[in-house]
Design an enzyme around this catalytic site. Sequence first.
Site, PDB file in Angstrom:
ATOM      1  CB  CYS A  84      -0.922   0.013   1.208  1.00 29.02           C
ATOM      2  SG  CYS A  84      -1.762  -1.555   1.513  1.00 29.02           S
ATOM      3  CG  HIS A 335      -6.358   1.759   0.421  1.00 34.57           C
ATOM      4  ND1 HIS A 335      -5.200   2.361  -0.054  1.00 34.57           N
ATOM      5  CD2 HIS A 335      -5.939   0.687   1.145  1.00 34.57           C
ATOM      6  CE1 HIS A 335      -4.149   1.679   0.371  1.00 34.57           C
ATOM      7  NE2 HIS A 335      -4.570   0.661   1.092  1.00 34.57           N
TER       8      HIS A 335
END
Length: 394
Positions: A84, A335
């Site tokens: 991420c 996200h």
Amino acid sequence: MRDAYVVGAGQTDFGSFPDESYRSLFATAVDRTLASADGLCRGDVDEAVVGTLGVGGRQLGLSGPAVTEFAGLSVPTTRVENACAASGYAVRNAVQAVKSGMADVVLAGGYEVMTDASDDATKYWLGVSGETEWERLTGTTFAGTYAQMARAYLDEYDDATVDDLSRAAVKNHANASENPHAQLRFECSLDDATDAATVADPLTLYHCCPTTDGAAAVLVVSEDVAEDHSTLDAARVAGVGAASDRVGLFERDTYTAIPASERAAESAYEMADRGPDDVDFAEVHDCFAIAELLAYEDLGFCERGDAPALLRDGVTERDGRLPVNVSGGLKAKGHPIGATGAGQVAELWKQLTGRAGDRQLDGPEVGLAHNVGGSGGAAVVTILEGDADREGKR
């Protein structure tokens, strides 16, 4: 070593886009970034650094050059994969290239398509970005990992409650309602968040970020380029820090902190010659609500165990002393794994140059972005300063 500046940024909407590809999403982000950097064009870009996890099998092949060529950039392209934190590291690499003198104009960004695969396939690709052998293959999900962190935090600090996790979600949904690029543009109440279906105890649905498609990019340039183009809105990269740690949560000494975030922040503060008290606003990595509380403490915004008090006292609200996740954060903005870090830096630049629209803060001067890979195996912190000595064109 010369200064580096962010002089343009752009992103797509974040959400589910079945008619788009990872190439077309990134091309849109590039178009918007260049359009925001008045006076610069594709021909000025020396190289590109792009971040992606590669959900759905896009880890295979040369997806970096694939997106830059499709976006009309025939430049050397490096792909970064750090879960991420991929495009947060891409921005860091761009800053390194500019500060070292290897390049004058570098495009850094990221992209991800997460909604075109089955739930099982998506969980697989997300899972293998964590500790595979001893966590993922035994059935632990990322929600389960962060739930362990949340339970440990609630047990360690008696004053902390599930409602404190919900307060972070409520705040970020309210912020996202003012962000036209956000995926979840609706508000929720404290009861909505606390009483929602349990995903991994004590985390409810409203404590977890969504799966998302999207892309984001920023343009990093040298001091000379910034000075040569007086119409550019420039924000100086004051500091950038990065750190790595054990990938598996079970391998670390603590479940109630992310040491990589703390070390990355220390490096960024040292480079910027600033401290936590100098930060006017921040975009932090709130993939799960507990992650935002840990970020407050890891970044030095408060002492250990005091994160709930910041939320209860309204300190991190949009009109508070230290607004956090004015964009809506990962929780409500969305996200798209590889795009998140660049999207955070894009938000800093927009706020510092007065381009944030209805969510614009009142005259911020220092912004911080905090991007985490996995459950804390990697972290990168970027600090931007508004350039008070230069007049940009807004």
